[in-house]
Design an enzyme around this catalytic site. Sequence first.
Site, PDB file in Angstrom:
ATOM      1  CD  GLU A  47      -2.505   1.560   2.647  1.00  0.00           C
ATOM      2  OE1 GLU A  47      -1.873   0.432   3.700  1.00  0.00           O
ATOM      3  OE2 GLU A  47      -3.392   1.928   3.184  1.00  0.00           O
ATOM      4  CG  ASN A 111      -4.986   3.885   0.432  1.00  0.00           C
ATOM      5  OD1 ASN A 111      -3.879   3.588  -0.395  1.00  0.00           O
ATOM      6  ND2 ASN A 111      -4.384   3.820   2.420  1.00  0.00           N
ATOM      7  CE  LYS A 128      -7.241   1.301   3.874  1.00  0.00           C
ATOM      8  NZ  LYS A 128      -5.862   1.701   4.387  1.00  0.00           N
ATOM      9  CD  GLU A 147      -5.326   4.842   5.443  1.00  0.00           C
ATOM     10  OE1 GLU A 147      -5.449   4.725   3.960  1.00  0.00           O
ATOM     11  OE2 GLU A 147      -5.156   3.976   5.937  1.00  0.00           O
ATOM     12  CB  CYS A 173      -3.676  -1.405   4.915  1.00  0.00           C
ATOM     13  SG  CYS A 173      -3.304  -0.818   6.021  1.00  0.00           S
ATOM     14  CG  ASN A 198       1.954   1.546   4.857  1.00  0.00           C
ATOM     15  OD1 ASN A 198       2.858   2.015   4.813  1.00  0.00           O
ATOM     16  ND2 ASN A 198       1.228   1.834   3.437  1.00  0.00           N
TER      17      ASN A 198
END
Length: 318
Positions: A47, A111, A128, A147, A173, A198
């Site tokens: 990621e 993302n 994402k 995020e 993730c 991550n």
Amino acid sequence: MSRTIVVGAAQLGPIGRHEPRAAVVERMLALLREASSRGCELVVFPELALTTFFPRWYFMEQAEIDVFFEREMPGPDTQALFDEARALRIGFHLGYAELTQDAAGQRRRFNTAIMVDASGRLVGKYRKVHLPGHREPQPAFPFQHLEKRYFEVGDLGLPTFDAFGGRVGMCICNDRRWPETFRVMGLQGVELVALGYNTPVHYPPAPELDRLQDFHNHLSMQAGAYQNGTWVVGVAKAGCEEGCDLIGGSCIIAPSGEIIARCATLGDELISAECDLDRCQALQATLFNFALHREPQHYGLIVERKGVGPRLESGDPA
Ligand code: CDV
């Protein structure tokens, strides 16, 4: 005809805040060449693979955030990755921060992950869906996880793609912790899910879970693999990045849920495995034959409710 593909998981060690993209791409090229020497046909990168994990900082200026985003893919720094992969006839999966701009100048940030085949064709894109962390800075935390502030929730759903001789999917993730992620792809007959992550060792909202980070990482991915009879390739950005420890544990998981290859370090490291996509049938056609055994009339709450609500009234069984 054999549907076995050799897959590489290309874990990356830490990336510094000011490390140039070109230097990161050089590290990725080294892993790609090693993958080629091992006969890999698909290499999975983490990621947000091109930069440090920037949501750990609160930036006041949008311009400070946007330096971590890609406006085009491939762009000037990533073109070399695409060129080398095509020359080596290897497909790859890459996570990055995506900045789009429409005709009216409206900017959006996601993302994102893409899958590219051995000929350099873009197989698919995923944005994402499950964004963890918080929208507002948390001064009490040793580092941030913004995020929810820096990205929009993905708008492409959880699609799968026909490539590499089978059906492949992607997630990113935090998505791996949600059974819905894998099941939506499982219902499309997915045979290999690529994902990067991550994951800090320290989880400030519930530090009592820190000691279990590696366990929960594998637990989520192994469950997703087994319960949907699919291969899962999970790849970390690992090690101590700008003072924040990130777990490693990148691995390749068989449809049985077994880890068959696993990184041993917290640095740049390639692992590989032969993934026979036909092995998915041992579960998808038997124990997890969804058409035969699922009972979706009892699963309504999964899509009707977002959070926990009142209990269901059941009929009197007597
Ligand atoms: N990048 C992530 O999505 N990280 C989350 C952490 C914050 C819990 C994860 O699920 O690993």
